[in-house]
Design a protein around this motif. Structure first.
Motif, PDB file in Angstrom:
ATOM      1  N   GLN A 108      44.544  66.699 -18.573  1.00 29.70           N
ATOM      2  CA  GLN A 108      43.702  66.153 -17.502  1.00 29.70           C
ATOM      3  C   GLN A 108      44.420  65.023 -16.776  1.00 29.70           C
ATOM      4  O   GLN A 108      44.324  64.904 -15.555  1.00 29.70           O
ATOM      5  N   ALA A 109      45.125  64.198 -17.529  1.00 26.04           N
ATOM      6  CA  ALA A 109      45.854  63.079 -16.925  1.00 26.04           C
ATOM      7  C   ALA A 109      46.886  63.588 -15.924  1.00 26.04           C
ATOM      8  O   ALA A 109      47.018  63.038 -14.824  1.00 26.04           O
ATOM      9  N   ILE A 110      47.602  64.634 -16.296  1.00 26.81           N
ATOM     10  CA  ILE A 110      48.615  65.210 -15.406  1.00 26.81           C
ATOM     11  C   ILE A 110      47.961  65.720 -14.125  1.00 26.81           C
ATOM     12  O   ILE A 110      48.434  65.446 -13.017  1.00 26.81           O
ATOM     13  N   GLU A 111      46.874  66.438 -14.277  1.00 25.12           N
ATOM     14  CA  GLU A 111      46.185  67.008 -13.114  1.00 25.12           C
ATOM     15  C   GLU A 111      45.662  65.909 -12.190  1.00 25.12           C
ATOM     16  O   GLU A 111      45.831  65.973 -10.969  1.00 25.12           O
ATOM     17  N   ILE A 112      45.047  64.890 -12.766  1.00 27.80           N
ATOM     18  CA  ILE A 112      44.507  63.788 -11.962  1.00 27.80           C
ATOM     19  C   ILE A 112      45.632  63.008 -11.292  1.00 27.80           C
ATOM     20  O   ILE A 112      45.555  62.675 -10.099  1.00 27.80           O
ATOM     21  N   ALA A 113      46.686  62.724 -12.040  1.00 30.55           N
ATOM     22  CA  ALA A 113      47.796  61.936 -11.491  1.00 30.55           C
ATOM     23  C   ALA A 113      48.471  62.638 -10.325  1.00 30.55           C
ATOM     24  O   ALA A 113      48.856  61.988  -9.347  1.00 30.55           O
ATOM     25  N   ARG A 114      48.611  63.930 -10.405  1.00 30.44           N
ATOM     26  CA  ARG A 114      49.271  64.672  -9.324  1.00 30.44           C
ATOM     27  C   ARG A 114      48.454  64.667  -8.036  1.00 30.44           C
ATOM     28  O   ARG A 114      49.013  64.721  -6.947  1.00 30.44           O
ATOM     29  N   VAL A 115      47.150  64.570  -8.165  1.00 28.04           N
ATOM     30  CA  VAL A 115      46.276  64.562  -6.985  1.00 28.04           C
ATOM     31  C   VAL A 115      46.033  63.133  -6.487  1.00 28.04           C
ATOM     32  O   VAL A 115      46.104  62.861  -5.293  1.00 28.04           O
ATOM     33  N   GLU A 116      45.751  62.226  -7.409  1.00 29.55           N
ATOM     34  CA  GLU A 116      45.305  60.874  -7.048  1.00 29.55           C
ATOM     35  C   GLU A 116      46.430  59.845  -6.914  1.00 29.55           C
ATOM     36  O   GLU A 116      46.225  58.791  -6.326  1.00 29.55           O
ATOM     37  N   HIS A 117      47.586  60.090  -7.492  1.00 32.64           N
ATOM     38  CA  HIS A 117      48.726  59.174  -7.444  1.00 32.64           C
ATOM     39  C   HIS A 117      48.337  57.741  -7.840  1.00 32.64           C
ATOM     40  O   HIS A 117      48.422  56.816  -7.022  1.00 32.64           O
ATOM     41  N   PRO A 118      47.924  57.558  -9.103  1.00 32.16           N
ATOM     42  CA  PRO A 118      47.523  56.212  -9.528  1.00 32.16           C
ATOM     43  C   PRO A 118      48.700  55.246  -9.504  1.00 32.16           C
ATOM     44  O   PRO A 118      49.863  55.646  -9.616  1.00 32.16           O
ATOM     45  N   ASP A 119      48.390  53.966  -9.352  1.00 31.86           N
ATOM     46  CA  ASP A 119      49.416  52.931  -9.356  1.00 31.86           C
ATOM     47  C   ASP A 119      49.929  52.666 -10.772  1.00 31.86           C
ATOM     48  O   ASP A 119      51.084  52.280 -10.948  1.00 31.86           O
ATOM     49  N   ILE A 120      49.062  52.859 -11.750  1.00 28.36           N
ATOM     50  CA  ILE A 120      49.442  52.672 -13.148  1.00 28.36           C
ATOM     51  C   ILE A 120      48.601  53.606 -14.015  1.00 28.36           C
ATOM     52  O   ILE A 120      47.469  53.940 -13.663  1.00 28.36           O
ATOM     53  N   ILE A 121      49.183  54.015 -15.133  1.00 28.57           N
ATOM     54  CA  ILE A 121      48.474  54.857 -16.097  1.00 28.57           C
ATOM     55  C   ILE A 121      48.491  54.151 -17.441  1.00 28.57           C
ATOM     56  O   ILE A 121      49.556  53.788 -17.939  1.00 28.57           O
ATOM     57  N   LEU A 122      47.314  53.935 -17.999  1.00 27.48           N
ATOM     58  CA  LEU A 122      47.174  53.391 -19.347  1.00 27.48           C
ATOM     59  C   LEU A 122      46.813  54.559 -20.250  1.00 27.48           C
ATOM     60  O   LEU A 122      45.712  55.099 -20.162  1.00 27.48           O
ATOM     61  N   MET A 123      47.759  54.975 -21.107  1.00 27.52           N
ATOM     62  CA  MET A 123      47.569  56.218 -21.841  1.00 27.52           C
ATOM     63  C   MET A 123      47.748  56.030 -23.338  1.00 27.52           C
ATOM     64  O   MET A 123      48.709  55.402 -23.786  1.00 27.52           O
ATOM     65  N   ASP A 124      46.821  56.608 -24.077  1.00 33.69           N
ATOM     66  CA  ASP A 124      46.927  56.701 -25.535  1.00 33.69           C
ATOM     67  C   ASP A 124      48.057  57.673 -25.851  1.00 33.69           C
ATOM     68  O   ASP A 124      48.234  58.681 -25.164  1.00 33.69           O
ATOM     69  N   ILE A 125      48.838  57.388 -26.857  1.00 34.46           N
ATOM     70  CA  ILE A 125      49.943  58.264 -27.234  1.00 34.46           C
ATOM     71  C   ILE A 125      49.454  59.430 -28.091  1.00 34.46           C
ATOM     72  O   ILE A 125      49.816  60.574 -27.862  1.00 34.46           O
TER      73      ILE A 125
END
Length: 70
Positions: free
Chosen positions: A36-53
Motif C-alpha cells: 500500500q505504501a508503494i502504491e500511495i507514494a507513487r501517486v501522492e509523492h509524499p515529502d517523507i515516509i515514516l515506515m515500520d520495518i
C-alpha cells in the motif's frame, strides 16, 4: 502543505503518529503495509515516509518497500 506517509501494520501506531503530526499542519497519508505504501507514494509523492520495518503477514515489509521506492 507537506505530505507525510505513515506506514505501520498496527492501526494504533498509525493513529498516534497521525494525531501528533496533524498539530504541525501536515497532510497525513496512511498505509497498513509495504505494498500500500508503494502504491500511495507513487501517486501522492509524499515529502517523507515514516515506515515500520517489520510488518508480519505482509508480502512487502518496510525494507523491501524502501528498495522498490528507491
Amino acid at each position: 502543505m507537506k505530505k507525510i506517509l505513515i506506514v505501520d501494520d498496527q492501526i494504533e501506531v498509525r493513529e498516534l503518529v497521525q494525531v501528533t503530526l496533524e498539530i504541525g499542519n501536515y497532510q497525513i497519508l496512511s498505509a497498513e503495509n509495504g505494498q500500500q505504501a508503494i502504491e500511495i507514494a507513487r501517486v501522492e509523492h509524499p515529502d517523507i515516509i515514516l515506515m515500520d520495518i517489520m510488518m508480519p503477514g505482509s508480502d512487502v515489509d518496510g525494507l523491501e518497500a524502501c528498495r522498490r521506492l528507491k
